[in-house]
Structures are given as structure tokens and as C-alpha cells.
Design an enzyme around this catalytic site. Structure first.
Site, mmCIF file in Angstrom:
data_model
loop_
_atom_site.group_PDB
_atom_site.id
_atom_site.type_symbol
_atom_site.label_atom_id
_atom_site.label_comp_id
_atom_site.label_asym_id
_atom_site.label_seq_id
_atom_site.Cartn_x
_atom_site.Cartn_y
_atom_site.Cartn_z
ATOM 1 N N ARG A 64 -2.481 -2.172 -3.545
ATOM 2 C CA ARG A 64 -3.707 -1.409 -3.351
ATOM 3 C C ARG A 64 -3.631 -0.199 -4.282
ATOM 4 O O ARG A 64 -2.658 0.562 -4.250
ATOM 5 C CB ARG A 64 -3.794 -0.937 -1.903
ATOM 6 C CG ARG A 64 -4.999 -0.073 -1.690
ATOM 7 C CD ARG A 64 -5.029 0.530 -0.316
ATOM 8 N NE ARG A 64 -6.234 1.314 -0.175
ATOM 9 C CZ ARG A 64 -6.311 2.427 0.538
ATOM 10 N NH1 ARG A 64 -5.263 2.880 1.179
ATOM 11 N NH2 ARG A 64 -7.444 3.080 0.608
ATOM 12 N N HIS A 106 -12.981 2.603 -0.076
ATOM 13 C CA HIS A 106 -12.984 1.517 0.929
ATOM 14 C C HIS A 106 -13.645 0.253 0.383
ATOM 15 O O HIS A 106 -14.148 -0.571 1.144
ATOM 16 C CB HIS A 106 -13.766 1.916 2.208
ATOM 17 C CG HIS A 106 -13.204 3.062 2.971
ATOM 18 N ND1 HIS A 106 -13.998 4.060 3.505
ATOM 19 C CD2 HIS A 106 -11.925 3.368 3.310
ATOM 20 C CE1 HIS A 106 -13.236 4.938 4.134
ATOM 21 N NE2 HIS A 106 -11.976 4.545 4.023
ATOM 22 N N GLU A 165 -8.144 -5.493 5.064
ATOM 23 C CA GLU A 165 -7.960 -5.175 3.641
ATOM 24 C C GLU A 165 -6.743 -5.894 3.055
ATOM 25 O O GLU A 165 -6.770 -6.312 1.895
ATOM 26 C CB GLU A 165 -7.830 -3.659 3.464
ATOM 27 C CG GLU A 165 -9.193 -2.974 3.621
ATOM 28 C CD GLU A 165 -9.104 -1.483 3.884
ATOM 29 O OE1 GLU A 165 -8.709 -1.118 5.008
ATOM 30 O OE2 GLU A 165 -9.419 -0.700 2.988
ATOM 31 N N ARG A 201 -12.439 15.112 7.630
ATOM 32 C CA ARG A 201 -13.215 15.522 6.453
ATOM 33 C C ARG A 201 -14.630 15.901 6.862
ATOM 34 O O ARG A 201 -15.226 15.262 7.740
ATOM 35 C CB ARG A 201 -13.277 14.379 5.428
ATOM 36 C CG ARG A 201 -11.945 14.002 4.840
ATOM 37 C CD ARG A 201 -12.137 13.038 3.677
ATOM 38 N NE ARG A 201 -10.887 12.416 3.306
ATOM 39 C CZ ARG A 201 -10.634 11.110 3.406
ATOM 40 N NH1 ARG A 201 -11.567 10.273 3.829
ATOM 41 N NH2 ARG A 201 -9.470 10.624 3.057
ATOM 42 N N ASN A 234 0.875 -1.173 0.000
ATOM 43 C CA ASN A 234 0.000 0.000 0.000
ATOM 44 C C ASN A 234 0.911 1.221 0.000
ATOM 45 O O ASN A 234 1.493 1.566 1.022
ATOM 46 C CB ASN A 234 -0.892 -0.037 1.248
ATOM 47 C CG ASN A 234 -1.879 1.113 1.275
ATOM 48 O OD1 ASN A 234 -1.835 1.999 0.422
ATOM 49 N ND2 ASN A 234 -2.760 1.106 2.256
#
Ligand code: AMP
Length: 397
Positions: free
Chosen positions: A91, A180, A384, A241, A7
């Protein structure tokens, strides 16, 4: 088969080496400050002590080389040579409309990923650098790209089109993509498994609540809607956010504060959410502690966060005309016992009933609703990296 999961960010590179047969993590680690002074690699081999290697990493190729050296080291390594790394799973944040599933990487795929750079200017170029560095160091090892957006590509047009002039979609592909996806995919499948059913028989809402957060509606195994949009800024209130706001606020604040749209974008991504609302932190543990101490803004931020998640659950129960299971995952979803209970307070109309004792769990697969609850509530830790390793192994074997 040993799968190296990568990643890659602009100045960091996270990795895990996973044995795809046993699904054991053989080693994991993180390269930080790539291209900046003070680069460091933290390598954790399973069952051995963590190793910290401080050495210059002027670029990602050097970082990948150091990762391979760490994995094959005679002391803290976990494999004898590069030959024992059978495939690499990368990823990739944005696959646009081109990728509805994971793919084996070749030159054509690389070009198609590059074509999505515009849609994720902070992430995709970094992901590509990671892929190219790995290809340079391991030219004969097959590589797979696993996209954050792919699982959401089954959304119908009515869910992904915005109420904007259609030409923006035609010219610039402005639409909802969602993120996601690897987590929503993994968690919805695992939730069904925990209920002794298959995902194809269920309507599931997944609440991925971490520093970034998104909610998705998975109807009989297919994603039909998700809260993040063209970018990860849309949807529920997050750590830093804003989530969904009235778009007119941007121009209003730009004028009042005399800032540019790019500066406003930065405020919305980095200085908003529960951090901006509470003025305390983006970390939910800090905000909870502050709220417990009587900090009213911290409590207001938490209340708004729980409320925003509950509203999406209501919307997606409507979108699917019902819901069988609601799964909570990621840092907050897996660990915040009080948060899950607060969100469940809003769901009585669905016939949900949280079980206080069963809900007293952190980071563990478990049904947390009562036997009488009409909708199952679950805590499902996401993984993940394992999902990427599984998809990589499936494509290269
Ligand atoms: P993630 O992005 O999935 O790594 O999640 C990070 C978020 O999970 C941070 O905001 C943490 O505060 C939150 N988190 C982790 N553990 C807990 C906990 N025990 N209680 C509340 N929030 C937690």
C-alpha cells in the site's frame, strides 16, 4: 498464488498473506514500535492461536525478516519457505499525478514514488522504507505498488482544481487528490455486484466512514469527485481531523493562541474532529455512549458528523445529476446502525427509504433500503488488503 500484502507506517508494519485463488487469508499480523524500545510482532495464522513475539526491531528490514520467519515457522507458520510467497503488494499512500493505477515496482517507479514524498511527508517515506526492506529480504519476488490516490485520478479538472492561483498547481501540484481510493474502488464494485448490476451502469456514492473518513462520487465506474483533498484533512468531520473549515481560522487561532502554523496543522489533524468537539474520544462508540448518558457536546459532535456526511451526499448527487446507490463502509459505516439511519434521515428528497430491519446489521454485505426506495442504500464491508492482493496478482501473473 500467495500474495503478501504490506502496509508500512513509520513505526509499524501490517501484513496479510492471501491466497489469490481462494482469497483466503492464510495469516495476518502487525509489527509495532519498530525503531523504538518494546517492539512486538503479533502474528495470527488462520485457524491457529495468535502468537506474540517481543523482540527488538531496530528497523523495518529486521521487522520484514521477522514477518517472513513467522510465516515460515514450523509451528505457527503457514508456508514452508519464502518460495511460497509469490508476490508482494504494497500500500502506497500518495501516487501524485504519476500513478492512475497500480504498477509493478522497479527502480524508476521507486524514484517516482519518492518524488511524491512532499505531498505525503508522513506516509510515503515510510511506505518506501517498507518496499526497500522487502526488496532486500526478497530480491527475486515481484512487488506491486497500490496507491490510495490512484482511483481518484479520473476526476475532471473542475473537481480537482482549487480556487487558488493556478501557479500553485503549476509549481507545487496543489490540487485535490483524494485518499482511501482502494476502498472506494472495491466498495463501489461490490455495491454494484450486490445489486446484480455492473458499476458501469450506475451512479454510486461511497461513504468510507472510519477514524478517517471520505465520500466519493463514482459515475459509471469512474471517480468524478471525492471529499479528501491535497491531504486527508479536507472533507467530512472525522475522528480527530477537522475536515473542511474556513481556512482563515488557521491564522486567527495561530494569533490568539500564539502557536505556529505547524502546531495549528497538528491541532487540525490530531485534536479536532469528533474528539475535539465532544471532548470525550475519537472513538464513535465512546461518543455514542456519552451522548446516551446525556452529554450534550457528544450529541452535538455526532449530529455535526452525520450532517457533514449528508451534505457531501447531496453535493455528489448534484455532481452526478442523480444517484442510484449509496454505500456505507469502514468502521463507522459498517457498524454504526444508528449513524446510517441518522444520515438516511437527510436523504428523503432523493426518494431513499431505509429499512429499519435490514439496517440492523454490522459488518455484513447487505442492501439496507426498502424495496420501494428510489436509491439503494447498502452496508458494504471494505477489504483493502484483498483489493491489493487482487491487483498484485493481476499484475504479476
Ligand atoms: P476504521 O478507521 O475503519 O478502523 O474505523 C474505526 C472507527 O469505527 C472507530 O471510531 C470506531 O469507534 C468505529 N466503530 C467500530 N465499531 C463500531 C460500532 N459498533 N458502532 C459505532 N462505531 C464503531
Amino acid at each position: 498464488m500467495n500474495i503478501l500484502v504490506i502496509n508500512c507506517g513509520s513505526s509499524s508494519l501490517k501484513y496479510q498473506l492471501i491466497d489469490s485463488e481462494t482469497e483466503a487469508v492464510l495469516a495476518k499480523g502487525l509489527c509495532e514500535r519498530i525503531g523504538i524500545d518494546g517492539s512486538v510482532l503479533t502474528h495470527t495464522p488462520a485457524g491457529k492461536d495468535k502468537v506474540r513475539i517481543e523482540t527488538p526491531m531496530p528497523n523495518h528490514t529486521v521487522a520484514v525478516k521477522l514477518v517472513i520467519d513467522a510465516l515460515t515457522d514450523t509451528g505457527h507458520g503457514v508456508v514452508k519457505s519464502l518460495d511460497e510467497i509469490n508476490a508482494v503488494g504494497h500500500r502506497v499512500v500518495h501516487g501524485g499525478e504519476k500513478f492512475a493505477c497500480s504498477v509493478v515496482i522497479n527502480d524508476e517507479v521507486l524514484k517516482a514514488i519518492e518524488a511524491c514524498n512532499d505531498l505525503a511527508p508522513l506516509h510515503n517515506p515510510a511506505n518506501l522504507i517498507g518496499i526497500n526492506s522487502c526488496r532486500e529480504i526478497m530480491p527475486n519476488v515481484p512487488m506491486v505498488a497500490v496507491f490510495d490516490t490512484a482511483f481518484h485520478q479520473t476526476m475532471p479538472e473542475k473537481a480537482y482544481l482549487y480556487g487558488l492561483p493556478y501557479e500553485y498547481y503549476e509549481k507545487y501540484k496543489v490540487r485535490r487528490y483524494g485518499f482511501h481510493g482502494t476502498s472506494h474502488d472495491y466498495v463501489s464494485a461490490r455495491a454494484a455486484e450486490l445489486l446484480g448490476k455492473t458499476r458501469e451502469d450506475l451512479k454510486i456514492i461511497v461513504c468510507h466512514l472510519g477514524n478517517g473518513g471520505s465520500v466519493s462520487a463514482v459515475d459509471h465506474g469512474k471517480c468524478v469527485d471525492t471529499s479528501m483533498g491535497l491531504t486527508p484533512l479536507e472533507g467530512i468531520i472525522m475522528g480527530t481531523r477537522s475536515g473542511s473549515i474556513d481556512p482563515a481560522i488557521c491564522d486567527f487561532i495561530c494569533q490568539k493562541e500564539n502557536i505556529t502554523p505547524a502546531e495549528m496543522n497538528n491541532v487540525l489533524n490530531k485534536k479536532s474532529g469528533v474528539l475535539g468537539m465532544s471532548k470525550v474520544s475519537s472513538d464513535f462508540r465512546d461518543i455514542e455512549a456519552a451522548a446516551d448518558d446525556g452529554n450534550k457536546l457528544a450529541q452535538a459532535a455526532l449530529d455535526a458528523f452525520y450532517y457533514s456526511v449528508a451534505k457531501y451526499i447531496g453535493a455528489y448527487a448534484a455532481a452526478m445529476n442523480g444517484v442510484d446507490a449509496i454505500a456505507f463502509t469502514a468502521g463507522v459505516g459498517e457498524n454504526n446502525i444508528l449513524g446510517r439511519a441518522e444520515i438516511a434521515q437527510y436523504l428523503g428528497y432523493l426518494g431513499t427509504e431505509i429499512d429499519t430491519e435490514k439496517n440492523n446489521v454490522r459488518g455484513e454485505d447487505r442492501v439496507i433500503s426498502t424495496d420501494a426506495s428510489k436509491v439503494a442504500l447498502l452496508c458494504v464491508p471494505t477489504n483493502e488488503e484483498l483489493a491489493i492482493a487482487r491487483q498484485t496478482a493481476a499484475l504479476v501473473s
